[in-house]
Scaffold this active site. Structure first.
Site, PDB file in Angstrom:
ATOM      1  N   CYS A  16      47.741  39.172  20.611  1.00  0.00           N
ATOM      2  CA  CYS A  16      46.869  39.401  21.773  1.00  0.00           C
ATOM      3  C   CYS A  16      47.599  39.598  23.099  1.00  0.00           C
ATOM      4  O   CYS A  16      47.405  40.618  23.761  1.00  0.00           O
ATOM      5  CB  CYS A  16      45.902  38.237  21.954  1.00  0.00           C
ATOM      6  SG  CYS A  16      44.974  37.838  20.483  1.00  0.00           S
ATOM      7  N   HIS A  30      44.875  38.287  28.150  1.00  0.00           N
ATOM      8  CA  HIS A  30      45.075  37.033  27.442  1.00  0.00           C
ATOM      9  C   HIS A  30      45.101  35.944  28.512  1.00  0.00           C
ATOM     10  O   HIS A  30      45.907  36.004  29.437  1.00  0.00           O
ATOM     11  CB  HIS A  30      46.378  37.065  26.651  1.00  0.00           C
ATOM     12  CG  HIS A  30      46.500  35.901  25.721  1.00  0.00           C
ATOM     13  ND1 HIS A  30      45.800  35.843  24.537  1.00  0.00           N
ATOM     14  CD2 HIS A  30      47.186  34.753  25.821  1.00  0.00           C
ATOM     15  CE1 HIS A  30      46.075  34.694  23.938  1.00  0.00           C
ATOM     16  NE2 HIS A  30      46.908  34.018  24.685  1.00  0.00           N
ATOM     17  N   HIS A  38      44.382  44.569  18.164  1.00  0.00           N
ATOM     18  CA  HIS A  38      45.336  44.788  17.068  1.00  0.00           C
ATOM     19  C   HIS A  38      44.576  44.465  15.794  1.00  0.00           C
ATOM     20  O   HIS A  38      43.423  44.010  15.857  1.00  0.00           O
ATOM     21  CB  HIS A  38      46.584  43.900  17.206  1.00  0.00           C
ATOM     22  CG  HIS A  38      46.254  42.469  17.451  1.00  0.00           C
ATOM     23  ND1 HIS A  38      45.702  41.658  16.488  1.00  0.00           N
ATOM     24  CD2 HIS A  38      46.299  41.721  18.575  1.00  0.00           C
ATOM     25  CE1 HIS A  38      45.448  40.470  16.995  1.00  0.00           C
ATOM     26  NE2 HIS A  38      45.787  40.487  18.271  1.00  0.00           N
TER      27      HIS A  38
END
Ligand SMILES: *[C@@H]1O[C@H](CO)[C@@H](O)[C@H](O)[C@H]1NC(C)=O
Ligand SMILES: *[C@@H]1O[C@H](CO)[C@@H](O)[C@H](O)[C@H]1NC(C)=O
Ligand SMILES: *[C@@H]1O[C@H](CO)[C@@H](O)[C@H](O)[C@H]1NC(C)=O
Ligand SMILES: *[C@@H]1O[C@H](CO)[C@@H](O)[C@H](O)[C@H]1NC(C)=O
Ligand SMILES: *[C@@H]1O[C@H](CO)[C@@H](O)[C@H](O)[C@H]1NC(C)=O
Ligand SMILES: *[C@@H]1O[C@H](CO)[C@@H](O)[C@H](O)[C@H]1NC(C)=O
Ligand SMILES: *[C@@H]1O[C@H](CO)[C@@H](O)[C@H](O)[C@H]1NC(C)=O
Length: 551
Positions: free
Chosen positions: A69, A123, A321
């Protein structure tokens, strides 16, 4: 060839774009691989995202630059690669380490937009300066759902009726603390923002909504389990450790192992495997959590329609992702495999991607628009660093220039490429023209050691000794694991620890590493050369020379 109708539409779109008034709704799902109905992933039930896809362009080969992340978000939100942000772990803020790079929302804010962050966009924590990059990126303090603090809490009912901190966690929402869940709260908040901006229109908006699911814990309203009866859930097609896998490539999925339910299974470190029945339960809950997230997306789409925003809002739906669901005996992200790097990316541009579907160029919330055989799909190679310049171009604000070689001092530039040409090509020519696009997509993943150890999934910067550089071309995935110095941040390409080569035509799941075979000696030499030369040499030719000559 474009007929008159196409030309008129294009004109209409360009007029809209030149007015510079398109809003942006950016939806980011956490740890979502392209396991969605519109990507042909059969068991998944995602009618809302499919509906969005049916009026959008679907990017079938999109890759994150690092499969975790913090680094992935720092990368796509600045349009620089981890090589440049120097964010390879969850604890580094790019402004402190890589450079004072302007972010995607900041660029919109600087261009007269009001920008909102809901849920997980940056994040959170150290990776975004403990402020989610506020106030640089956002007009208001970012919103975080209050119940996200129960991420590591014992709230999942076990078979004995007690509560645990599990990975598999279907719940009765009314029994949860605060009687809600994080993504439900984020949806409500985002809808309020839509209502507000529809009242005070005048200033265009950039609204980013980051959903936490299907990240672990797989905590979701238990009704979604009914969509996936266990006897319909199957194991991964390749659930065992590939014999020729270099061990440096292995990620030991430590984040699963710290959960109570997995602990009780006494799975051996580092390879496991997870018992078969548990593999099925994790897959089932990943699917259910995805369908739950899909319903949140549906609420946002309905909101856009309700507040009359769908004819002037660009919608981008993406994952940060991928996630391994038992492929190669692995779970989670933390690797360079296709399952970890490939993400969904769906882009809706009013009047362009829903061309011919309705007169008002609006997004239509009507399931009749889903035609499974009729998605507009492109298989061109796209990287998440491309999203920033693309959304800029679609909305009509300045497209950052291609970064020069040493870009650490340049606040605004891009290491990606706007893929608006691909969108047009897919809409007008069904991708059948000879538009030349990128020849490769690049990702990377760091390791602390050649053999798997406790911190192999998430090494801190100071512990990184090896960098795995990987490249996806039309036919191959090629990876080199090479020496890396965490102090100088330099790569030593002659210090080669391992290579991987997967031939996608015959090995789409990447189980047979052929890098050591004589038959592939020339292919390896060629790909190795391309990998070293890097992303710049893989840009579409015309784009490359145009932009470089004008610097
Ligand atoms: C999308 O990619 C997958 C995996 O590479 C492939 O199997 C599928 O055929 C592609 N879809 C389309 C519509 O080309
Ligand atoms: C970084 O960029 C921000 C926003 O453009 C600016 O306000 C700040 O002063 C810059 N910081 C440094 C250290 O250059
Ligand atoms: C919507 O606007 C009202 C009135 O200005 C404000 O009190 C509220 O906080 C806003 N809601 C959001 C989610 O921004
Ligand atoms: C909806 O938005 C469009 C374009 O922004 C505008 O022309 C139209 O008047 C709006 N309709 C209503 C009912 O507000
Ligand atoms: C890039 O530029 C920065 C700042 O000007 C400098 O400190 C650094 O050494 C340069 N790096 C390279 C590889 O030239
Ligand atoms: C790079 O690695 C090679 C092979 O291990 C080694 O001989 C060489 O000294 C290293 N170079 C640097 C600059 O560390
Ligand atoms: C990353 O940086 C190294 C230098 O440290 C360079 O050799 C390599 O080409 C870069 N890789 C990518 C994928 O950009």
């Amino acid at each position: 060839m474009m007929n008159l109708w196409h030309r008129r539409l294009l004109l209409l779109v360009l007029v809209t774009i030149s007015e510079g008034k398109l809003n942006v709704l950016l939806i980011v799902a956490d740890d979502l691989r392209p396991s969605l109905g519109c990507y042909g992933y059969e068991p998944l039930i995602t009618p809302n995202i499919d509906l969005l896809a049916s009026q959008s362009v679907v990017f079938n080969r999109t890759y994150a630059q690092q499969a975790i992340c913090g680094p992935s978000r720092a990368s796509f939100l600045t349009s620089r690669r981890p090589n440049t942000t120097h964010v390879y772990d969850q604890h580094t803020y790019w402004r402190k380490k890589g450079g004072n790079f302007t972010t995607l929302p900041q660029h919109f804010k600087n261009n007269g937009y009001v920008t909102f962050s809901v849920g997980k966009i940056f994040h959170p924590g150290a990776a975004s300066g403990k402020t989610d990059d506020y106030p640089y990126s956002w007009s208001f303090p970012p919103y975080h759902p209050s119940t996200q603090k129960y991420k590591m809490a014992k709230v999942c009912p076990g078979p004995d009726g007690k509560l645990y901190m599990n990975i598999v966690c279907p719940v009765d929402v009314t029994a949860m603390p605060e009687k809600t869940l994080p993504d439900l709260q984020s949806t409500q908040h985002a809808l309020q923002i839509m209502q507000n901006v529809s009242r005070f229109s005048g200033q265009p908006f950039f609204l980013a909504v980051g959903y936490h699911k299907p990240h672990i814990p797989l905590k979701y309203p238990k009704e979604y389990l009914n969509l996936y009866p266990l006897d319909k859930v199957h194991l991964a097609p390749d659930p065992s450790l590939p014999p020729k896998l270099p061990l440096v490539a292995w990620n030991p999925w430590a984040d699963l192992r710290e959960r109570d339910d997995v602990k009780m299974l006494h799975v051996s470190f580092p390879y496991g495997p997870l018992p078969k029945h548990y593999q099925l339960l994790v897959r089932q809950s990943y699917y259910a959590a995805t369908s739950y997230m899909d319903d949140q997306v549906g609420q946002l789409l309905k909101g856009l329609e309700k507040y009359n925003l769908s004819s002037n809002t660009v919608i981008v739906f993406m994952g940060d992702h991928g996630w391994s669901l038992g492929e190669h005996q692995e779970w989670s992200k933390y690797s360079n495999f296709e399952v970890a790097t490939r993400v969904p990316l769906i882009v809706y541009v009013p009047g362009l991607t829903n061309k011919g579907q309705n007169l008002h160029r609006k997004f239509i919330f009507d399931r009749n628009f889903i035609n499974k055989d009729n998605y507009r799909v492109t298989n061109a190679l796209v990287e998440l660093v491309d999203v920033f310049p693309t959304i800029s171009e679609l909305s009509g604000i300045k497209v950052p220039e291609l970064c020069p070689d040493n870009d650490s001092d340049i606040e605004l530039c891009t290491e990606g490429t706007s893929f608006l040409p691909l969108i047009k090509d897919t809409v007008f020519n069904n991708g059948a023209s000879d538009l030349k696009w990128k020849s490769a997509a690049f990702s990377q993943y760091p390791r602390p050691s050649d053999l798997p150890q406790e911190n192999s999934d998430q090494p801190k910067l100071k512990d990184i000794k090896i960098m795995g550089y990987t490249m996806r071309t039309d036919k191959y995935r090629y990876t080199e694991w090479v020496g890396f110095d965490p102090l100088t941040l330099k790569t030593n390409w002659t210090d080669l620890h391992a290579r991987e080569l997967y031939v996608h035509d015959i090995d789409p799941d990447e189980d047979n590493n052929v890098a050591g075979l004589w038959d592939y000696i020339d292919v390896v030499a060629d790909l190795s050369d391309k990998l070293l030369k890097g992303w710049r040499k893989a840009l579409p030719n015309s784009y490359n020379s145009d932009k470089l000559n004008h610097r």
